[in-house]
Motif scaffolding. Structure first.
Motif, PDB file in Angstrom:
ATOM      1  N   MET A 126      33.051  51.057  36.142  1.00 19.15           N
ATOM      2  CA  MET A 126      32.730  52.239  36.962  1.00 19.15           C
ATOM      3  C   MET A 126      31.741  53.139  36.222  1.00 19.15           C
ATOM      4  SD  MET A 126      36.605  53.003  38.265  1.00 19.15           S
ATOM      5  CE  MET A 126      36.358  54.586  39.046  1.00 19.15           C
ATOM      6  N   ARG A 128      43.610  57.563  50.278  1.00 20.53           N
ATOM      7  CA  ARG A 128      43.609  58.981  49.908  1.00 20.53           C
ATOM      8  C   ARG A 128      44.852  59.634  50.499  1.00 20.53           C
ATOM      9  NH1 ARG A 128      40.800  58.106  46.302  1.00 20.53           N
ATOM     10  NH2 ARG A 128      38.744  58.945  45.824  1.00 20.53           N
ATOM     11  N   LEU A 142      35.567  48.326  41.654  1.00 19.22           N
ATOM     12  CA  LEU A 142      37.003  48.609  41.603  1.00 19.22           C
ATOM     13  C   LEU A 142      37.785  47.940  42.733  1.00 19.22           C
ATOM     14  CD1 LEU A 142      36.877  50.813  43.916  1.00 19.22           C
ATOM     15  CD2 LEU A 142      36.682  52.476  42.086  1.00 19.22           C
ATOM     16  N   VAL A 155      37.101  62.032  41.111  1.00 24.39           N
ATOM     17  CA  VAL A 155      37.991  62.390  42.225  1.00 24.39           C
ATOM     18  C   VAL A 155      38.773  63.697  42.005  1.00 24.39           C
ATOM     19  CG1 VAL A 155      39.731  60.762  41.352  1.00 24.39           C
ATOM     20  CG2 VAL A 155      39.861  61.507  43.708  1.00 24.39           C
ATOM     21  N   HIS A 166      48.177  57.316  40.982  1.00 28.76           N
ATOM     22  CA  HIS A 166      46.762  57.017  41.274  1.00 28.76           C
ATOM     23  C   HIS A 166      46.170  56.031  40.245  1.00 28.76           C
ATOM     24  CE1 HIS A 166      43.088  58.907  43.491  1.00 28.76           C
ATOM     25  NE2 HIS A 166      42.873  57.638  43.228  1.00 28.76           N
ATOM     26  N   GLY A 211      33.649  56.892  40.751  1.00 24.69           N
ATOM     27  CA  GLY A 211      34.680  56.542  41.724  1.00 24.69           C
ATOM     28  C   GLY A 211      34.019  56.187  43.035  1.00 24.69           C
ATOM     29  N   VAL A 212      34.761  55.454  43.860  1.00 21.30           N
ATOM     30  CA  VAL A 212      34.170  55.027  45.132  1.00 21.30           C
ATOM     31  C   VAL A 212      34.305  56.107  46.207  1.00 21.30           C
ATOM     32  CG1 VAL A 212      36.207  53.727  45.936  1.00 21.30           C
ATOM     33  CG2 VAL A 212      33.944  53.094  46.755  1.00 21.30           C
ATOM     34  N   GLY A 213      35.453  56.815  46.214  1.00 23.81           N
ATOM     35  CA  GLY A 213      35.671  57.854  47.224  1.00 23.81           C
ATOM     36  C   GLY A 213      34.915  59.119  46.842  1.00 23.81           C
ATOM     37  N   SER A 253      42.359  51.959  40.134  1.00 22.40           N
ATOM     38  CA  SER A 253      41.249  51.402  39.348  1.00 22.40           C
ATOM     39  C   SER A 253      41.540  51.392  37.846  1.00 22.40           C
ATOM     40  CB  SER A 253      39.980  52.219  39.610  1.00 22.40           C
ATOM     41  OG  SER A 253      40.167  53.569  39.211  1.00 22.40           O
TER      42      SER A 253
HETATM   43  C1  DGY Z   1      38.123  56.148  43.624  1.00 18.89           C
HETATM   44  O1  DGY Z   1      37.299  55.502  42.988  1.00 18.89           O
HETATM   45  O2  DGY Z   1      37.818  56.776  44.624  1.00 18.89           O
HETATM   46  C2  DGY Z   1      39.545  56.098  43.156  1.00 18.89           C
HETATM   47  O3  DGY Z   1      40.385  56.886  43.862  1.00 18.89           O
HETATM   48  C3  DGY Z   1      39.642  56.327  41.687  1.00 18.89           C
HETATM   49  O4  DGY Z   1      39.225  55.158  41.107  1.00 18.89           O
END
Ligand code: DGY
Length: 334
Positions: A312, A253, A113, A65, A300, A88-90, A303
């Motif tokens: 992850m 976000r 996460l 991220v 932040h 990361g997911v985003g 996770s």
């Molecule tokens: C994501 O995974 O997008 C978080 O912001 C960081 O874990």
């Protein structure tokens, strides 16, 4: 013969991988068993130029991220990178359409996460509602004068209405905790229609428009993606719709919330408190936010557990392993 030997050597050549930040040790160890890996041992974020060079040098880049990858970094000749395995997911920090147009695969790390991000959401809800930040600061400053009926009185979670914006995996985990743990009524707003089988699990009600959610919720929690689509989804007009007692939580976000509008809403007591785990322009957050006692500010951490940060990493490993074996990675987003 010679040709056979060369062929064997090529097929045994390990893909060259760049990991952009320090990862949990277990995952780094595993990664180095299968690939020719460059780690970022001093954990300093790469700059634009580093990324341009990396795209020419590595078969896979594993960004996260904090790595901004806009269109301009892809404007280099002879790109070697075939996959961006995001940790990361985003993935709004990556210009997905440019990557796609160049034939670069992009993957993310969903599912693993969701629990921990939902946990941090509840942490923020409780901290904001129960004024935990103020209380902690008071104790540490040696200013606690003892118990009294009117001291740091907050508000109850149990039985209240929670409005969830974005009802994906994380939103659903938040609903579970809030509904079963605190008997909260769940209202959701989501781009697409949520299946009844999912809504029924937490007795959730999907509203047609955001305003309806904003007007009826005691707590409002953001779980939609970032990026242009949801930029300043919560701004002046939306704060005006909220109850004055509302508590806003953002673990999605930073850009989803308009900071200036938030600061005005806090100043004019249009809402009662805010809990933020994500910010515009991290880590250089708007200094105005720090002045509010009723703003809970976390760096932040969604996770940030050993279990999840390892999961992850292993999820990225699965994705790139699939890719280099010629399969479609399970978390392919582009
Ligand atoms: C994501 O995974 O997008 C978080 O912001 C960081 O874990």
């Amino acid at each position: 013969n010679n040709f056979g030997a060369i062929k064997l050597e090529i097929s045994m050549k390990k893909p060259k991988i760049l990991v952009t930040r320090k990862w949990p040790e277990k995952v780094e160890t595993k990664l180095s068993e299968s690939y020719d890996v460059t780690f970022n041992n001093n954990d300093i974020a790469l700059n634009t130029n580093d990324f341009c060079e990396a795209l020419k040098k590595y078969d896979a880049i594993l960004p996260t991220v904090t790595d901004k990858m806009p269109k301009k970094i892809f404007e280099v000749a002879n790109i070697r990178t075939q996959i961006l395995g995001n940790y990361g997911v985003g993935y709004a920090h990556i210009d997905i359409s440019t990557a796609k147009s160049l034939g670069i695969t992009v993957t993310n790390t969903p599912d693993v996460l969701s629990d921990c991000t939902a946990d941090i959401t509840l942490t923020l809800m409780l901290m904001a509602a129960r004024r935990a930040g103020e209380g902690e600061r008071e104790v540490r400053a040696n200013q606690w004068e003892g118990w009294r009926p009117t001291h740091l009185v907050g508000t109850k979670l149990t039985g209240k209405t929670l409005g969830i914006i974005g009802f994906g995996r994380i939103g659903q985990e938040v609903a579970k905790r809030a509904h079963f743990g605190f008997g909260m009524k769940i209202v959701v707003q989501n781009r697409s229609k949520i299946g009844n089988d999912i809504l029924i699990r937490t007795n959730a009600h999907q509203v047609d428009n955001l305003d309806e959610l904003l007007e009826t919720s005691d707590f409002i929690s953001l779980h939609c993606p970032g990026g242009d689509d949801n930029h300043h989804l919560i701004s002046t007009k939306q704060f005006k719709k909220m109850k004055n007692s509302a508590i806003l939580i953002n673990t999605a976000r930073g850009e989803v919330v308009d900071d200036n509008a938030l600061i005005l809403a806090l100043k004019s007591k249009e809402i009662s408190a805010v809990g933020l785990d994500v910010f515009n322009n991290e880590p250089n957050i708007n200094p105005e936010l720090i002045k509010f006692e009723n703003a809970i500010l976390l760096p932040h951490l969604g996770s940030a557990t050993q279990e999840t940060r390892e999961a992850m990493g292993f999820r990225v490993l699965d994705n790139i392993a699939d890719f280099f074996e010629g399969k479609v990675p399970r978390d392919k987003v582009a």
